[in-house]
Design a protein around this motif. Structure first.
Motif, PDB file in Angstrom:
ATOM      1  N   THR A 196       2.454   4.611  -9.061  1.00 43.84           N
ATOM      2  CA  THR A 196       1.390   5.319  -9.788  1.00 43.84           C
ATOM      3  C   THR A 196       1.875   6.689 -10.255  1.00 43.84           C
ATOM      4  OG1 THR A 196      -0.299   4.196  -8.478  1.00 43.84           O
ATOM      5  CG2 THR A 196      -0.975   6.181  -9.642  1.00 43.84           C
ATOM      6  N   ARG A 245      -2.813 -12.351  -9.577  1.00 49.03           N
ATOM      7  CA  ARG A 245      -3.845 -11.719  -8.749  1.00 49.03           C
ATOM      8  C   ARG A 245      -3.511 -10.245  -8.453  1.00 49.03           C
ATOM      9  NH1 ARG A 245      -4.878 -12.854  -2.736  1.00 49.03           N
ATOM     10  NH2 ARG A 245      -2.759 -13.676  -2.822  1.00 49.03           N
ATOM     11  N   MET A 246      -4.505  -9.380  -8.544  1.00 40.97           N
ATOM     12  CA  MET A 246      -4.288  -7.971  -8.221  1.00 40.97           C
ATOM     13  C   MET A 246      -4.147  -7.820  -6.700  1.00 40.97           C
ATOM     14  SD  MET A 246      -3.852  -4.839  -9.055  1.00 40.97           S
ATOM     15  CE  MET A 246      -4.129  -4.906 -10.840  1.00 40.97           C
ATOM     16  N   ILE A 247      -3.053  -7.205  -6.287  1.00 42.07           N
ATOM     17  CA  ILE A 247      -2.836  -6.959  -4.851  1.00 42.07           C
ATOM     18  C   ILE A 247      -3.232  -5.521  -4.523  1.00 42.07           C
ATOM     19  CG2 ILE A 247      -1.131  -6.893  -2.986  1.00 42.07           C
ATOM     20  CD1 ILE A 247      -1.721  -9.729  -4.024  1.00 42.07           C
ATOM     21  N   ALA A 248      -2.584  -4.594  -5.179  1.00 45.91           N
ATOM     22  CA  ALA A 248      -2.907  -3.173  -5.005  1.00 45.91           C
ATOM     23  C   ALA A 248      -2.439  -2.496  -6.294  1.00 45.91           C
ATOM     24  CB  ALA A 248      -2.204  -2.584  -3.787  1.00 45.91           C
ATOM     25  N   TRP A 249      -3.394  -1.945  -7.050  1.00 44.23           N
ATOM     26  CA  TRP A 249      -3.033  -1.294  -8.298  1.00 44.23           C
ATOM     27  C   TRP A 249      -1.915  -0.296  -8.047  1.00 44.23           C
ATOM     28  CZ3 TRP A 249      -3.438  -1.345 -13.435  1.00 44.23           C
ATOM     29  CH2 TRP A 249      -3.058  -0.186 -14.121  1.00 44.23           C
ATOM     30  N   THR A 266       0.824  -1.211   0.000  1.00 41.98           N
ATOM     31  CA  THR A 266       0.000   0.000   0.000  1.00 41.98           C
ATOM     32  C   THR A 266       0.860   1.263   0.000  1.00 41.98           C
ATOM     33  OG1 THR A 266      -0.163   0.005   2.424  1.00 41.98           O
ATOM     34  CG2 THR A 266      -1.898  -1.150   1.198  1.00 41.98           C
ATOM     35  N   THR A 279       3.172   1.333  -4.007  1.00 44.44           N
ATOM     36  CA  THR A 279       2.260   1.600  -5.111  1.00 44.44           C
ATOM     37  C   THR A 279       2.090   3.096  -5.352  1.00 44.44           C
ATOM     38  OG1 THR A 279       0.627   1.122  -3.411  1.00 44.44           O
ATOM     39  CG2 THR A 279       0.817  -0.469  -5.212  1.00 44.44           C
ATOM     40  N   LEU A 280       2.147   3.869  -4.268  1.00 43.93           N
ATOM     41  CA  LEU A 280       1.953   5.321  -4.415  1.00 43.93           C
ATOM     42  C   LEU A 280       3.083   5.922  -5.253  1.00 43.93           C
ATOM     43  CD1 LEU A 280       0.871   6.077  -0.733  1.00 43.93           C
ATOM     44  CD2 LEU A 280      -0.614   5.963  -2.760  1.00 43.93           C
TER      45      LEU A 280
END
Lengths: 140, 359
Positions: B165, B210-214, B158, B161-162
Motif C-alpha cells: 500500500t 478473491r480479495m484476501i487483504a487489500w 496482513t 500488504t502494508l
C-alpha cells in the motif's frame, strides 16, 4: 464487536505496563529520551536510538496520519477480528509509528488513503484492556 | 571489537568476508521426494528427505557432515538427532524465509574458519497439512502479542500488504503491475512438472480472484504447501573431487533491520535487502547487468518488486514499471523465479534456495 471479546488480548510486561495502564484511563502515553530527544514506540526502559536510560513518559496528543494500511478480508484459522477490518500503521504527530485499526470509515480502498488525518479512539474491549484505535478526523 | 573499528567504512568491515568469493561451493542440492500436499509426512521428515536426497546427490554420508544448519518450527538440534548426525557446529539462525540462504553465508564463514568442512543446511515445513508443526500462537506477553496481534495481524498477507500500500502511495505502483509478476511466474510454472499451479493466467484473472487483504487478491499470494530441501556445502578445494559439478558461491549478504512488521523503518523500501545486496555485490564483484537469471523471494507479488529495487536492477520506485510487459517471463529480458516460484511452484512457509541451486 463479538461478545465476549474473542480477539487476541495483550498481556503487559513490567516495561510496557505504564502504557497499558494509561490507555485504561483513556490517555496515550509514550516515552521520550532526555539525551537525544527522540520519542519512540514500543515502550522500553531505554532509548532505542542512543541506549540512554534517561527516558520519561509523556502524554501524546492522539493525533496522527494514516501511514499505510491493508483491508483484511480473509484471516487464518485463529479468531482475530470480524472481517473486513482495516489494519493500519499510524504515524503519530510526535514521530513514532504504531499499529492499530482504523474505525469509523468504510473498509474500502476508495475511502482510505495514506496520509489521511486520524485521531485516537479508546476502545474498552474488556474490563482490563483498552486498545488505541484511530478514526479519520472529520472534515479533514 | 575495539570502538574505533565501528567507525570504519562499511567495505572495510566487510573486508575478510569479501575474500570469500568462490571459496566454497554447493556440491549437493535436493528437495523432499515430493512437494505439494503431503499429509502423510511430518515437518521433520521433510527436513530428513531433503537431507538424505542432498547427501546422495553429493555422494556423501552422514558421517561426512561436520556442521548442521537449520531452523523452522523445529530447532536446529532436532535435525542431527533425527538423521543420526553428530555435528561439531550447529546454527539455528531464525530470520524467517531467508534463514537458509543466510545460512549459506554462515557455512562459508565456518568453512573458511576451519571449523567445519562439510555443512548440511536443511529445511522442512508442513505448511499446508500442518503435521508435526505445533500450534500457531503468538504469546500474549511478547511484543507481537501486545502491539500487533490485538489489531488483527494474522498471516503474512496482513504484513506484506502494508509495504504494498505504501509503495503504491509513494510511487504510483498499480494492481496491474503487481499482477504482471503473478502472470510471468505462472508461465515459468507451466514448464515445471512439479509445480502445483500450471494453468496460464491473465492480469484480469489475478485482479478478479478473491480479495484476501487489500491490495492483494488470491493470485497475488504464494501457495501454502508441504515440502523440504537441503544443501551440502564444502570448500572449493574439496568440491573439485566431488560427484557433482560444484556451484561456487561468489557473493553472499545478510542483514536484519526489524522483527515486527510494525517496526519496519520504511514500508516502501526494503532497506535490509539493500544492505544484504551491497554485501553480495561487493563480494562477487558482479553487478545487476551481469545477472542472467534472478531468484527473488515471491511470497507476494510486491516482494520481488521491492527486491528488484533494493538490489539495483532498477531505481527505487521503478520496480512496477520494470516488471511490465512480462519482462521476467520466459523470453523476457530478466528470467525470474524460473521454477514457478512461491506463487505457482511451491511454498512451504519458509522457503529455501534449493531450486535455485538445482538449476
Amino acid at each position: 464487536m463479538p461478545d465476549p471479546y474473542e480477539a487476541p488480548l495483550p498481556k503487559p510486561t513490567p516495561e510496557t505496563r505504564p502504557y497499558w495502564d494509561a490507555l485504561r484511563k483513556h490517555e496515550l502515553h509514550l516515552q521520550r529520551c532526555g539525551a537525544c530527544n527522540e520519542a519512540y514506540f514500543y515502550p522500553r526502559n531505554f532509548c532505542p536510538n542512543c541506549l540512554s536510560s534517561d527516558v520519561a513518559w509523556f502524554q501524546a496528543s492522539g493525533r496522527g496520519r494514516l501511514h499505510t494500511f491493508t483491508i483484511v478480508h480473509v484471516t487464518g484459522p485463529n479468531p482475530v477480528l470480524p472481517v473486513p477490518y482495516v489494519l493500519a500503521m499510524i504515524e503519530l504527530e510526535e514521530g513514532p509509528c504504531l499499529m492499530s485499526n482504523l474505525v469509523g470509515v468504510e473498509p474500502d480502498p476508495s475511502s482510505l488513503w495514506c496520509e489521511m488525518l486520524v485521531q485516537i479512539e479508546y476502545a474498552d474491549v474488556t474490563e482490563e484492556c483498552t486498545l488505541a484505535r484511530f478514526r479519520p478526523v472529520e472534515g479533514a | 571489537m575495539r570502538a574505533s573499528d565501528l567507525s570504519r567504512e562499511p567495505e572495510l568491515v566487510l573486508g575478510k568476508l569479501q575474500e570469500g568469493r568462490g571459496s566454497v561451493a554447493i556440491v549437493g542440492a535436493a528437495e523432499s521426494d515430493r512437494v505439494g500436499k503431503q499429509p502423510d509426512k511430518s515437518a521433520l521428515m521433510l527436513h530428513a528427505e531433503g537431507a538424505r536426497n542432498a547427501l546422495a546427490d553429493a555422494g556423501l554420508s552422514v558421517s561426512d557432515v561436520d556442521a548442521v544448519m537449520s531452523t523452522g518450527r523445529q530447532t536446529a538440534n532436532e535435525v542431527p538427532e533425527y538423521l543420526g548426525i553428530r555435528p561439531r557446529y550447529l546454527d539455528n539462525t531464525q530470520m524467517g524465509g531467508c534463514s537458509f540462504i543466510a545460512q549459506l553465508q554462515h557455512a562459508m564463514v565456518v568453512i573458511n574458519a576451519g571449523v567445519a568442512e562439510v555443512v548440511l543446511i536443511t529445511h522442512g515445513e508442513s505448511g499446508r497439512s500442518r503435521v508435526g508443526m505445533g500450534a500457531r500462537t503468538v504469546p500474549s506477553d511478547s511484543l507481537g502479542g501486545q502491539f500487533e496481534a490485538p489489531f488483527g495481524v494474522g498471516g503474512p498477507a496482513t504484513r506484506y500488504t502494508l509495504a504494498a500500500t505504501r509503495h503504491m502511495h509513494e510511487y504510483g505502483t498499480t494492481k496491474d503491475q503487481l499482477a504482471e509478476v503473478a502472470v510471468a511466474t505462472r508461465k515459468w510454472a507451466t514448464l515445471n512438472p512439479r509445480a502445483a499451479m500450471r494453468d496460464p493466467i491473465t492480469i484480469d484473472d489475478v485482479k478478479s480472484s478473491r480479495m484476501i487483504a487489500w491490495p492483494f487478491n488470491l493470485l497475488d499470494c504464494c501457495l501454502v504447501t508441504d515440502g523440504g530441501g537441503a544443501l551440502v556445502v564444502t570448500s572449493a578445494e574439496r568440491a573439485r573431487d566431488m560427484r557433482q559439478k560444484p556451484v561456487y558461491v561468489l557473493g553472499t549478504g545478510e542483514a536484519t533491520h526489524h522483527n515486527l512488521i510494525s517496526q519496519m523503518p520504511r514500508f516502501h523500501v526494503w532497506d535490509a535487502a539493500v544492505q544484504a545486496g551491497q554485501s553480495a555485490w561487493e563480494m562477487s564483484g558482479a553487478t545487476p547487468a551481469d545477472i542472467d537469471l534472478a531468484m527473488l523471494y515471491d511470497a507476494f507479488t510486491i516482494v520481488p518488486i521491492l527486491a528488484l529495487e533494493a538490489l539495483g536492477f532498477c531505481e527505487s520506485g521503478e520496480g512496477g514499471a520494470f516488471v511490465e510487459g512480462q519482462r521476467t517471463a520466459p523470453g523476457g529480458a530478466l528470467p525470474m523465479n524460473t521454477n514457478g516460484g512461491g506463487l505457482s511452484y511451491t511454498h512451504s512457509g519458509i522457503m529455501g534456495c534449493i531450486s535455485s541451486s538445482r538449476r
